[in-house]
Write a protein that holds these residues in place. Structure first.
Motif: not given
Length: 208
Positions: A27-29, A32-36, A50-54, A77-78
């Motif tokens: 699950x994205x922090x 990470x979500x802001x960077x993505x 929401x999918x990434x976060x949950x 990101x990587x």
């Protein structure tokens, strides 16, 4: 919405068995979500956020046949920052992402082979990829998941031996208008249904 997708994947796993299951990971922090979001470069639909976060990402036990993969925020990101050019995703644009999935070794998708610079720029700027699914062609073919600048979702199919179909039915039309018509929930449920139907049909053919 996210719970409905999670429940459908759980039901798929019960039918698929241990060697075809799809699992959730990473699950994205918030960071990470802001960077993505900056790497996507166009607004990311709220349901995908929401999918990434949950739930984070989807990884199949076997990624060759009847499999769905959604990259984690961390892995995307990587890949954008990878030092090796063969494993670096130049952008999350639709053509760059597909090339990345082929270790950046698809000459037919390079500039001026079939598509010119303006067409490639338009496609990569307006359509963003985040995953793929495969049915019965194995690694020769995949359907890539994308969203457009209006927040709608769609898929494009690319077979390594059929560039003309890819161009005529997907990429060239996308240079004129978006073909994305689905919500995130609708596309996920459709894909999982398709995978389950194909998997069961394949088992019947094999007499399993």
């Amino acid at each position: 919405m996210i719970q409905k997708i999670e429940n459908r994947i759980t039901a798929f796993n019960q039918v698929a068995g241990p060697y075809k299951q799809i699992s959730f990971h990473d699950a994205a922090t918030a960071a990470e979500m802001e960077q993505l979001k900056t790497y996507f470069e166009i607004p990311v639909p709220a349901d995908l956020v929401s999918f990434y976060s949950q739930l984070g990402s989807l990884k199949p036990y076997d990624d060759e046949l009847f499999a769905l993969s959604i990259d984690s925020a961390q892995s995307l990101i990587e890949s954008i920052n990878h030092q090796n050019k063969w494993y670096r995703c130049q952008s999350l644009g639709i053509v760059d992402y597909i090339k990345f999935c082929w270790i950046n070794d698809r000459q037919e998708l390079e500039e001026d082979n079939y598509l010119n610079k303006a067409q490639l720029h338009y496609l990569n700027s307006n359509y963003k990829c985040f995953g793929l699914y495969r049915t019965n062609w194995g690694f020769e073919e995949a359907d890539y998941l994308y969203f457009d600048s209006n927040g709608n979702f769609g898929t494009v199919r690319y077979h390594q031996d059929n560039i003309s179909d890819f161009l005529d039915h997907y990429l060239i039309p996308l240079t004129h208008k978006s073909l994305a018509t689905e919500t995130f929930e609708a596309i996920m449920l459709r894909i999982i249904d398709q995978l389950q139907e194909g998997l069961l049909a394949n088992r019947r053919e094999l007499g399993e």
